[in-house]
Scaffold this motif. Structure first.
Motif, mmCIF file in Angstrom:
data_model
loop_
_atom_site.group_PDB
_atom_site.id
_atom_site.type_symbol
_atom_site.label_atom_id
_atom_site.label_comp_id
_atom_site.label_asym_id
_atom_site.label_seq_id
_atom_site.Cartn_x
_atom_site.Cartn_y
_atom_site.Cartn_z
ATOM 1 N N TYR A 141 0.821 -1.205 0.000
ATOM 2 C CA TYR A 141 0.000 0.000 0.000
ATOM 3 C C TYR A 141 0.858 1.260 0.000
ATOM 4 C CZ TYR A 141 -3.814 3.159 1.064
ATOM 5 O OH TYR A 141 -4.722 4.173 1.002
ATOM 6 N N ARG A 142 1.988 1.218 0.701
ATOM 7 C CA ARG A 142 2.839 2.409 0.788
ATOM 8 C C ARG A 142 3.813 2.534 -0.368
ATOM 9 N NH1 ARG A 142 3.064 5.599 5.141
ATOM 10 N NH2 ARG A 142 5.322 5.748 5.199
ATOM 11 N N ARG A 143 4.364 1.409 -0.840
ATOM 12 C CA ARG A 143 5.425 1.471 -1.846
ATOM 13 C C ARG A 143 5.025 0.927 -3.204
ATOM 14 N NH1 ARG A 143 10.321 -1.364 0.848
ATOM 15 N NH2 ARG A 143 11.340 -0.695 -1.047
ATOM 16 N N MET A 144 3.844 0.297 -3.312
ATOM 17 C CA MET A 144 3.351 -0.320 -4.545
ATOM 18 C C MET A 144 4.259 -1.448 -5.036
ATOM 19 S SD MET A 144 0.535 1.170 -5.131
ATOM 20 C CE MET A 144 0.131 0.811 -6.801
ATOM 21 N N LYS A 145 5.065 -2.004 -4.133
ATOM 22 C CA LYS A 145 5.960 -3.108 -4.467
ATOM 23 C C LYS A 145 6.342 -3.813 -3.177
ATOM 24 C CE LYS A 145 10.336 -4.219 -6.505
ATOM 25 N NZ LYS A 145 11.658 -3.796 -6.885
ATOM 26 N N VAL A 146 6.379 -5.140 -3.239
ATOM 27 C CA VAL A 146 6.852 -5.927 -2.104
ATOM 28 C C VAL A 146 8.261 -6.400 -2.449
ATOM 29 C CG1 VAL A 146 6.439 -7.960 -0.686
ATOM 30 C CG2 VAL A 146 4.503 -6.675 -1.586
ATOM 31 N N PRO A 147 9.242 -6.103 -1.608
ATOM 32 C CA PRO A 147 10.621 -6.499 -1.919
ATOM 33 C C PRO A 147 10.788 -8.019 -1.985
ATOM 34 C CG PRO A 147 10.575 -4.921 -0.115
ATOM 35 C CD PRO A 147 9.164 -5.314 -0.382
ATOM 36 N N ASN A 148 11.724 -8.435 -2.826
ATOM 37 C CA ASN A 148 11.961 -9.867 -3.014
ATOM 38 C C ASN A 148 12.471 -10.542 -1.750
ATOM 39 O OD1 ASN A 148 11.095 -10.133 -5.651
ATOM 40 N ND2 ASN A 148 13.086 -9.601 -6.495
ATOM 41 N N TRP A 149 13.234 -9.832 -0.931
ATOM 42 C CA TRP A 149 13.754 -10.470 0.275
ATOM 43 C C TRP A 149 12.625 -10.852 1.228
ATOM 44 C CZ3 TRP A 149 12.985 -8.266 5.022
ATOM 45 C CH2 TRP A 149 12.677 -6.908 5.058
ATOM 46 N N MET A 150 11.552 -10.072 1.244
ATOM 47 C CA MET A 150 10.406 -10.429 2.082
ATOM 48 C C MET A 150 9.706 -11.673 1.540
ATOM 49 S SD MET A 150 8.799 -6.703 2.872
ATOM 50 C CE MET A 150 7.779 -7.151 4.257
ATOM 51 N N PHE B 182 11.159 -14.058 -0.193
ATOM 52 C CA PHE B 182 12.015 -15.211 0.079
ATOM 53 C C PHE B 182 11.864 -15.691 1.521
ATOM 54 C CE2 PHE B 182 14.760 -13.719 -3.563
ATOM 55 C CZ PHE B 182 14.372 -14.751 -4.394
ATOM 56 N N ILE B 183 11.712 -14.767 2.447
ATOM 57 C CA ILE B 183 11.470 -15.152 3.841
ATOM 58 C C ILE B 183 10.140 -15.895 3.952
ATOM 59 C CG2 ILE B 183 10.969 -14.253 6.153
ATOM 60 C CD1 ILE B 183 13.048 -12.067 5.593
ATOM 61 N N PHE B 184 9.119 -15.394 3.271
ATOM 62 C CA PHE B 184 7.812 -16.057 3.264
ATOM 63 C C PHE B 184 7.923 -17.467 2.686
ATOM 64 C CE2 PHE B 184 3.384 -16.136 1.207
ATOM 65 C CZ PHE B 184 2.799 -16.681 2.331
ATOM 66 N N LEU B 185 8.629 -17.609 1.575
ATOM 67 C CA LEU B 185 8.816 -18.931 0.972
ATOM 68 C C LEU B 185 9.601 -19.852 1.900
ATOM 69 C CD1 LEU B 185 8.422 -20.720 -1.523
ATOM 70 C CD2 LEU B 185 10.580 -19.811 -2.375
ATOM 71 N N PHE B 186 10.604 -19.324 2.583
ATOM 72 C CA PHE B 186 11.388 -20.118 3.520
ATOM 73 C C PHE B 186 10.535 -20.589 4.692
ATOM 74 C CE2 PHE B 186 14.456 -20.425 7.082
ATOM 75 C CZ PHE B 186 15.250 -21.436 6.555
ATOM 76 N N VAL B 187 9.699 -19.715 5.229
ATOM 77 C CA VAL B 187 8.812 -20.091 6.336
ATOM 78 C C VAL B 187 7.800 -21.135 5.873
ATOM 79 C CG1 VAL B 187 6.990 -19.221 7.856
ATOM 80 C CG2 VAL B 187 9.124 -17.966 7.622
ATOM 81 N N ASP C 260 2.734 -9.653 -6.847
ATOM 82 C CA ASP C 260 1.419 -10.277 -6.735
ATOM 83 C C ASP C 260 1.462 -11.718 -7.217
ATOM 84 O OD1 ASP C 260 0.526 -7.750 -5.970
ATOM 85 O OD2 ASP C 260 -0.026 -7.216 -8.020
ATOM 86 N N VAL C 261 2.135 -11.935 -8.333
ATOM 87 C CA VAL C 261 2.242 -13.282 -8.897
ATOM 88 C C VAL C 261 3.028 -14.187 -7.959
ATOM 89 C CG1 VAL C 261 3.190 -14.618 -10.828
ATOM 90 C CG2 VAL C 261 2.022 -12.456 -11.271
ATOM 91 N N LYS C 262 4.116 -13.692 -7.405
ATOM 92 C CA LYS C 262 4.930 -14.507 -6.496
ATOM 93 C C LYS C 262 4.155 -14.876 -5.234
ATOM 94 C CE LYS C 262 9.075 -12.189 -8.070
ATOM 95 N NZ LYS C 262 10.054 -11.163 -7.726
ATOM 96 N N ILE C 263 3.424 -13.930 -4.683
ATOM 97 C CA ILE C 263 2.642 -14.207 -3.478
ATOM 98 C C ILE C 263 1.564 -15.241 -3.780
ATOM 99 C CG2 ILE C 263 0.999 -13.211 -1.844
ATOM 100 C CD1 ILE C 263 2.701 -10.649 -1.948
ATOM 101 N N LEU C 264 0.891 -15.100 -4.913
ATOM 102 C CA LEU C 264 -0.146 -16.071 -5.283
ATOM 103 C C LEU C 264 0.445 -17.462 -5.518
ATOM 104 C CD1 LEU C 264 -2.401 -13.906 -7.586
ATOM 105 C CD2 LEU C 264 -3.093 -15.032 -5.476
ATOM 106 N N LEU C 265 1.621 -17.538 -6.102
ATOM 107 C CA LEU C 265 2.254 -18.845 -6.312
ATOM 108 C C LEU C 265 2.650 -19.501 -4.994
ATOM 109 C CD1 LEU C 265 4.445 -18.190 -9.457
ATOM 110 C CD2 LEU C 265 2.446 -19.679 -9.289
ATOM 111 N N ILE C 266 3.143 -18.718 -4.059
ATOM 112 C CA ILE C 266 3.487 -19.277 -2.746
ATOM 113 C C ILE C 266 2.223 -19.726 -2.023
ATOM 114 C CG2 ILE C 266 4.499 -18.773 -0.494
ATOM 115 C CD1 ILE C 266 6.442 -16.868 -1.957
#
Length: 133
Positions: free
Chosen positions: A18-27, A29-34, A75-81
């Protein structure tokens, strides 16, 4: 447990998107790792527990949207995870509620803008699908 982790990460991603219109990749990767640690290793589910229909659904909906710049890459990465841990029917529910929420948001607040954050709509879709069940 799965729902709490998913909603927690989506809440953080929603605030960032909402603030940056982009979610960083490192976040992401942490989500995928968890997701990998908690759902596949700790629950002894393994990679065979992935619902292939859910992955096919997300691939078929998001990659054309990414190609035509309707979806953002995060958005695509979050949906795939999310497709790794949710079943096909759960993903259908989440997508339905998310797209309805995004359409209402776009109609009310972001009609004249070129871009609008989609991850907050995903958060609403996940919470609505969990609450209705």
């Amino acid at each position: 447990m799965k729902e709490i982790i998913l909603v927690s990460f989506l809440l953080i991603f929603s605030l960032v998107d909402y603030r940056r219109m982009k979610v960083p990749n490192w976040m992401l990767f942490i989500f995928l790792f968890v997701v990998f640690l908690s759902f596949f290793n700790l629950e002894n589910r393994g990679w065979t527990a992935i619902d292939v229909n859910s992955m096919i659904l997300i691939f078929s909906l998001t990659f054309p949207g990414l190609y035509f710049s309707v979806f953002g890459a995060s958005d695509v990465k979050i949906l795939l995870i999310m497709a790794l841990i949710l079943s096909f029917s759960q993903m259908l529910d989440v997508l339905l509620y998310s797209f309805v929420c995004f359409a209402v948001y776009w109609w009310l607040f972001a009609r004249g803008q070129k871009e609008a954050p989609f991850v907050p709509s995903l958060l609403v879709g996940v919470v609505a699908s969990l609450w209705i069940l």
